[in-house]
Scaffold this motif. Structure first.
Motif, short mmCIF file in Angstrom:
data_model
loop_
_atom_site.label_atom_id
_atom_site.label_comp_id
_atom_site.label_asym_id
_atom_site.label_seq_id
_atom_site.Cartn_x
_atom_site.Cartn_y
_atom_site.Cartn_z
N GLY A 282 0.75 -1.25 0.00
CA GLY A 282 0.00 0.00 0.00
C GLY A 282 0.78 1.29 0.00
N ALA A 283 2.02 1.30 -0.45
CA ALA A 283 2.79 2.55 -0.50
C ALA A 283 2.08 3.59 -1.35
CB ALA A 283 4.19 2.29 -1.06
N PRO A 284 2.20 4.87 -1.01
CA PRO A 284 1.66 5.91 -1.88
C PRO A 284 2.38 5.91 -3.23
CG PRO A 284 3.02 6.87 -0.15
CD PRO A 284 2.87 5.42 0.17
N PHE A 285 1.83 6.60 -4.20
CA PHE A 285 2.28 6.47 -5.59
C PHE A 285 3.30 7.53 -5.99
CE2 PHE A 285 -1.65 4.18 -5.44
CZ PHE A 285 -1.52 3.16 -6.38
N ILE A 286 4.24 7.09 -6.83
CA ILE A 286 5.11 7.98 -7.58
C ILE A 286 4.86 7.64 -9.04
CG2 ILE A 286 7.50 8.65 -8.08
CD1 ILE A 286 8.24 7.65 -5.26
N THR A 287 4.45 8.64 -9.83
CA THR A 287 4.05 8.35 -11.21
C THR A 287 4.70 9.31 -12.20
OG1 THR A 287 2.12 9.83 -11.22
CG2 THR A 287 1.78 7.58 -10.39
N GLN A 288 4.76 8.87 -13.43
CA GLN A 288 5.34 9.67 -14.50
C GLN A 288 4.29 10.63 -15.08
OE1 GLN A 288 7.62 7.39 -17.34
NE2 GLN A 288 7.32 8.88 -18.97
N CYS A 289 4.69 11.88 -15.30
CA CYS A 289 3.78 12.87 -15.88
C CYS A 289 4.00 12.94 -17.39
CB CYS A 289 3.98 14.24 -15.24
SG CYS A 289 5.49 15.09 -15.77
N LYS A 290 3.25 13.81 -18.05
CA LYS A 290 3.33 13.94 -19.50
C LYS A 290 4.68 14.48 -19.96
CE LYS A 290 -1.65 14.71 -20.04
NZ LYS A 290 -2.68 15.69 -20.44
N LYS A 291 5.40 15.15 -19.04
CA LYS A 291 6.72 15.69 -19.38
C LYS A 291 7.84 14.75 -18.97
CE LYS A 291 5.87 20.64 -19.69
NZ LYS A 291 6.42 21.98 -19.32
N ALA A 292 7.48 13.52 -18.62
CA ALA A 292 8.43 12.44 -18.30
C ALA A 292 9.12 12.61 -16.95
CB ALA A 292 9.49 12.29 -19.41
N HIS A 293 8.58 13.44 -16.06
CA HIS A 293 9.10 13.53 -14.70
C HIS A 293 8.38 12.54 -13.80
CE1 HIS A 293 9.53 17.93 -16.10
NE2 HIS A 293 10.70 17.34 -16.26
N MET A 294 9.08 12.02 -12.82
CA MET A 294 8.47 11.13 -11.83
C MET A 294 8.09 11.96 -10.61
SD MET A 294 8.30 8.01 -13.03
CE MET A 294 8.15 6.94 -11.59
N HIS A 295 6.77 12.05 -10.34
CA HIS A 295 6.27 12.90 -9.26
C HIS A 295 5.76 12.09 -8.08
CE1 HIS A 295 6.12 16.80 -11.45
NE2 HIS A 295 5.96 16.03 -12.51
N MET A 296 6.01 12.59 -6.87
CA MET A 296 5.37 12.05 -5.68
C MET A 296 3.93 12.53 -5.66
SD MET A 296 8.29 12.68 -2.77
CE MET A 296 9.67 11.53 -2.57
N GLU A 297 2.99 11.60 -5.68
CA GLU A 297 1.57 11.94 -5.68
C GLU A 297 1.14 12.29 -4.25
OE1 GLU A 297 -0.44 12.29 -8.14
OE2 GLU A 297 0.51 11.30 -9.86
N LEU A 298 1.13 13.59 -3.94
CA LEU A 298 0.91 14.04 -2.56
C LEU A 298 -0.48 13.70 -2.03
CD1 LEU A 298 2.64 17.56 -2.53
CD2 LEU A 298 3.62 15.30 -2.06
N MET A 299 -1.44 13.48 -2.93
CA MET A 299 -2.79 13.15 -2.47
C MET A 299 -2.90 11.70 -2.03
SD MET A 299 -4.16 16.07 -2.69
CE MET A 299 -2.53 16.79 -2.50
#
Length: 462
Positions: A282-299
């Motif tokens: 159940g770890a929170p998500f880190i996902t790739q955005c449209k600009k190819a950056h990997m973001h910590m999904e704060l929500m």
């Protein structure tokens, strides 16, 4: 009942087996995409537009609510936090930092008291145990709906819509002897347009059957373990077998995505490869955005990157608190991965923190008396200029030596490439480390169906 269902499934003709898969998945997808799923999809679409300050305010609001729920419903956390006299309505980051960490071993040992719901009626997920600790996590339907909403939201950035043809590589035991004898390494959920491909038969001699079926079924999307998707790609490129159509996207999961994996997949599948990070517990998500950056999904939770002293750092151990784990709460959970944050200013439509690199598990490191801890990402870089390595694995049983297992192709000239690889490893591990090479035909997967690049059995600590 489960065993009876499995026996029926295994003994059924192919058409009936596909029907049973479809029937089974109707209930699964009703849970995952029912209830609050659509509300969460809308929530993630809206919160993605927030400024960084607004996102952090919303994150803190969710954190307070999650911690209150955890304290009121989990016996384990209630006893741990009782003396802290927490004020959940006004809790800030200084107060949050007073909360104790929890490790995988503690989670496993105290699962009964940590769990807030009835395990018999909960939705269960089992981790693979590649670190030596296999965990069972219990979820509420609402938490499952939020997690699948997050995954589908991430994939929708790249055109994905649930119900379109998808090839899914699964570690489940799908096939019977008749399937294998006829080289049919898949089963189909026709209701949801998902074809499940077996990961247990991924061998060079079988790739032609997989790829031929891709060309017949023509899935728009590919998803599954990184090693399975990259293995198919490498096998197809090696054999000169091509897709006769262009998929929309590839979504690797469950394992680290290396540069060479991405390159092989982009070349073979002829489309974008889009990465994400989470975990079965159940770890929170880190996902790739449209600009190819990997973001910590704060929500989806709180991410802490800490150095060896437990202080915030740009490179260090990842500690997570996940809002989607009300059944088995994860609060300041030491998940065991190393993360490197981006420190440069980046112009991106998504204002969440950017991860430069996920280096993998702490246990997926080599320990050297000379150079200290060398993480998996650094080890992987040692082979990027070595020709002819199909797959490799490093095993460490003590502080003074490692065994390097290599599956090689004809391009690998031992007298040349071994010397180059030894030099690269020496740069990272020092001059005193005993380095032995073992050339093998195959490196077996773990029980989870994943490959491990590093298996560290060393009991000593630096």
């Amino acid at each position: 009942m489960k065993n009876i269902y499995q026996q029926l499934y295994k003994s059924s003709p192919r058409s009936l087996a596909n029907l049973l898969i479809s029937f089974y998945n109707v209930r699964q997808y009703r849970i995952r995409h029912g209830g609050a799923y659509q509300a969460f999809r809308k929530y993630f679409e809206e919160t993605e537009k927030l400024s960084r300050e607004e996102a952090e305010q919303e994150q803190l609001k969710r954190l307070r609510s999650f911690l209150r729920y955890t304290y009121e419903h989990s016996k384990y956390y209630h006893e741990k936090w009782r003396e802290l006299h927490l004020s959940f309505d006004h809790l800030g980051w200084e107060e949050f930092n007073l909360l104790p960490f929890i490790t995988k071993e503690e989670l496993q040992r105290n699962l009964r008291d940590i769990c807030t719901i009835n395990p018999r009626t909960a939705i269960k997920f089992q981790t693979g145990g590649t670190t030596g600790v296999s965990l069972q996590a219990y979820y509420t339907p609402r938490n499952i709906q939020e997690r699948f909403a997050m995954v589908d939201h991430f994939r929708s950035r790249f055109g994905f819509d649930f119900g379109e043809k998808t090839a899914w590589f699964t570690g489940k035991d799908l096939l019977n002897k008749g399937d294998v004898a006829k080289h049919r390494y898949w089963r189909t959920d026709f209701r949801n347009n998902i074809r499940f491909y077996s990961t247990y038969h991924l061998q060079q001699k079988n790739f032609i059957y997989y790829i031929d079926n891709f060309n017949k079924y023509q899935p728009k999307y590919f998803s599954g373990a990184t090693s399975s998707l990259s293995e198919i790609a490498r096998g197809g490129l090696k054999a000169g077998i091509k897709l006769n159509y262009r998929p929309e996207a590839v979504f690797p999961t469950a394992e680290m995505l290396m540069k060479q994996d991405r390159k092989a997949m982009e070349t073979f599948y002829g489309c974008g490869v889009y990465d994400q990070y989470a975990s079965s517990e159940g770890a929170p998500f880190i996902t790739q955005c449209k600009k190819a950056h990997m973001h910590m999904e704060l929500m989806t939770g709180v991410f802490e990157v800490l150095d060896t002293s437990g202080q915030p750092a740009d490179f260090g151990e990842l500690v997570v608190t996940s809002f989607t784990t009300e059944g088995t709460p994860l609060v300041r959970y030491r998940i065991g991965d190393m993360v490197e944050m981006n420190t440069k200013s980046v112009d991106c439509y998504l204002k969440y923190p950017i991860v430069k690199k996920i280096h993998g598990r702490l246990s997926d490191c080599i320990y050297s008396r000379e150079t200290g801890k060398i993480c998996q990402g650094n080890i992987v870089n040692s082979v990027k200029n070595i020709h002819g390595i199909i797959r490799f694995q490093i095993i460490q049983n003590n502080m003074d030596g490692i065994l390097v297992k290599i599956v090689k192709s004809k391009q690998y000239i031992r007298e040349v490439e071994e010397k180059k690889l030894l030099k690269e490893l020496r740069i990272r591990l020092g001059k005193k480390m005993d380095i032995q090479f073992n050339y093998v035909n195959e490196i077996p997967r773990e029980r989870s169906g994943k490959y491990r690049i590093i298996k560290n059995n060393c009991k000593e600590e630096i």
